[in-house]
Design an enzyme around this catalytic site. Structure first.
Site, PDB file in Angstrom:
ATOM      1  N   TYR A 123       0.841  -1.208   0.000  1.00 41.74           N
ATOM      2  CA  TYR A 123       0.000   0.000   0.000  1.00 41.74           C
ATOM      3  C   TYR A 123       0.871   1.251   0.000  1.00 41.74           C
ATOM      4  CZ  TYR A 123      -3.432  -3.507   1.251  1.00 41.74           C
ATOM      5  OH  TYR A 123      -4.195  -4.635   1.264  1.00 41.74           O
ATOM      6  N   ASP A 238      -3.476 -14.308  -2.023  1.00 42.86           N
ATOM      7  CA  ASP A 238      -3.037 -14.641  -0.654  1.00 42.86           C
ATOM      8  C   ASP A 238      -4.241 -14.768   0.278  1.00 42.86           C
ATOM      9  OD1 ASP A 238      -0.363 -14.550  -1.372  1.00 42.86           O
ATOM     10  OD2 ASP A 238      -0.063 -12.487  -0.692  1.00 42.86           O
TER      11      ASP A 238
END
Lengths: 376, 84
Positions: A123, A238
């Protein structure tokens, strides 16, 4: 029982329950009570990726050209995901490692939490690229009421469990007076908190991430913010695996062969589990409303996103043997599935309009001059 | 070539041109939920009412008794299934 980093008690690890047995001593995988956790570890390791591998430089231009209401959608989702992964990067370790009793499960928890730290770092990679002032984006997370409202429910079950474990491991079962305050704890109550915590983590990974995922992929369907979508795709891959991990834990708990108390607790907590799912779905629908408050984006609006929340909530509940709670049976955005296919995550560089090149292996700036010394 | 019978009565023949049951169902324009198509997410979970399937890759997702994952399996016998 107090926690010890290397339990001297000689025990048969194959006879330990997942949680609240002996602390793990030797990290050995030659024998495994639940081989699935080792398989999840191997899969997670095979998924390894680094944010820097994904070129997000084209996203900067895309972002600058987005209308304000779409910028709001994009950046708000990033902030929310940052919160979720901040929690997930540390909490499984802090909450579950002091009580886990199987080496393969212990290592799965560590592997799982580690992969969440990669998400958090990605991020920053994305925000640094699109904003000249990344600190403003991150600073706002702690001030944004809409995000903080969610943080409360995401963290409550973890905190209850962690506080309970601290008390139990220091003082044991019973009623204790600490700094003038009275606290009670029993092993059964701790197991109840554990069950609810795993359930709430399951909901976090099964539902909460998917509103953001849908928006990211909706941008990319328009060939916007594709670097971001590539990263989100890796994150989604994931998360699907983590979700499988918590689904296995919940199903093993409910079956009762591992720990008879847990099966009893699973039954007792059934109503609360429904409440956790329902509340998360409602919060995510509120979030959709907040995202689209100044306008929709092409291909997605509040109603479609809310239907998707209902659809995915139903499907996640059924996966752990619960009943669907919403009437929605159709996926309102079937195109999202192609973004979630594992095969499509890896693309050969020469095929990709999506920027999946490794950083440093390719020069993105090419002009005529670069061919100057070419001879045919 | 085994037959796939759906709970609504439709029957599809599984020939070897489809790699998996999910491919075969999609070829018939049947809508099955899917994400990973590799057996680790469990999104394509369906009910196996009768018959037997074989997994090409052992799934990592939790598969309850009476369920199967079409994304990584092929039928061994005629099967009867229900798509949720």
């Amino acid at each position: 029982m107090a926690y010890t980093t290397f339990n001297r008690q000689i025990n048969d690890q194959m006879k330990e329950p997942m949680f609240f047995g002996n602390p793990v001593n030797v990290s050995r995988y030659d024998q495994q009570k639940y081989g699935i956790f080792e398989k999840l570890i191997e899969k997670q390791l095979s998924f390894f990726w680094r944010p820097e591998e994904v070129d997000v430089s084209k996203d900067r231009i895309d972002y600058q050209n987005l209308p304000e209401h779409e910028k709001h959608i994009f950046i708000s989702n990033l902030k929310y995901q940052t919160l979720l992964d901040s929690v997930q990067g540390r909490s499984p370790n802090v909450a579950f490692l002091p009580i886990v009793s199987l080496p393969e499960l212990e290592t799965w928890i560590e592997t799982w939490a580690f992969s969440e730290t990669i998400h958090s770092r990605s991020y920053t990679h994305i925000v640094r690229n699109i904003s000249a002032e990344p600190h403003k984006v991150f600073d706002d997370i702690m001030l944004n009421e809409k995000i903080l409202e969610r943080a409360e429910d995401v963290t409550r079950y973890y905190d209850d469990l962690i506080n309970g474990i601290n008390l139990y491991q220091r003082c044991g079962e019973g009623t204790h007076s600490i700094n003038g305050e009275t606290h009670s704890i029993s092993l059964y109550e701790l197991k109840r908190r554990l069950y609810l915590c795993v359930m709430s983590v399951n909901v976090l990974e099964a539902i909460r991430f998917y509103v953001s995922f849908a928006c990211s992929f909706a941008f990319a369907e328009r060939e916007l913010m594709e670097g971001n979508a590539k990263i989100i795709r890796l994150i989604a891959r994931d998360e699907a695996l983590h979700l499988t991990g918590t689904q296995h834990m919940l199903n093993i708990m409910a079956a009762g062969d591992d720990d008879a108390d847990m099966a009893k607790i699973a039954k007792e907590c059934e109503e609360e589990a429904y409440t956790i799912f329902r509340k998360a779905a409602e919060q995510e629908k509120d979030w959709a409303q907040y995202l689209f408050k100044d306008g929709s984006m092409i291909g997605l609006n509040k109603d479609i996103l809310c239907q998707y929340v209902e659809y995915i909530t139903n499907s996640r509940m059924q996966a752990i043997g619960m009943k669907a709670i919403f009437p929605t049976t159709q996926n309102p955005i079937p195109w999202i599935n192609t973004w979630l296919v594992s095969d499509n995550v890896q693309v050969a560089p020469q095929e990709a309009e999506i920027s999946s090149y490794l950083v440093g292996q390719i020069d993105n700036e090419v002009d005529g001059g670069d061919f100057g010394d070419f001879d045919l | 070539m085994p037959d796939i019978k759906l709970s609504n009565g439709v029957v599809i023949n599984f020939d070897n041109s489809a790699r998996t049951l999910l491919d075969a169902l999609e070829r018939e324009q049947l809508e099955v939920n899917f994400h990973c198509r590799e057996g680790y997410c469990g999104a394509c979970r369906c009910k196996l009412l009768s018959g037997e399937v074989n997994y090409i890759n052992e799934p990592l997702a939790f598969v309850r008794k009476g369920e199967f994952l079409p994304c990584c399996s092929v039928p061994v016998t005629d099967i009867e299934i229900e798509i949720p």
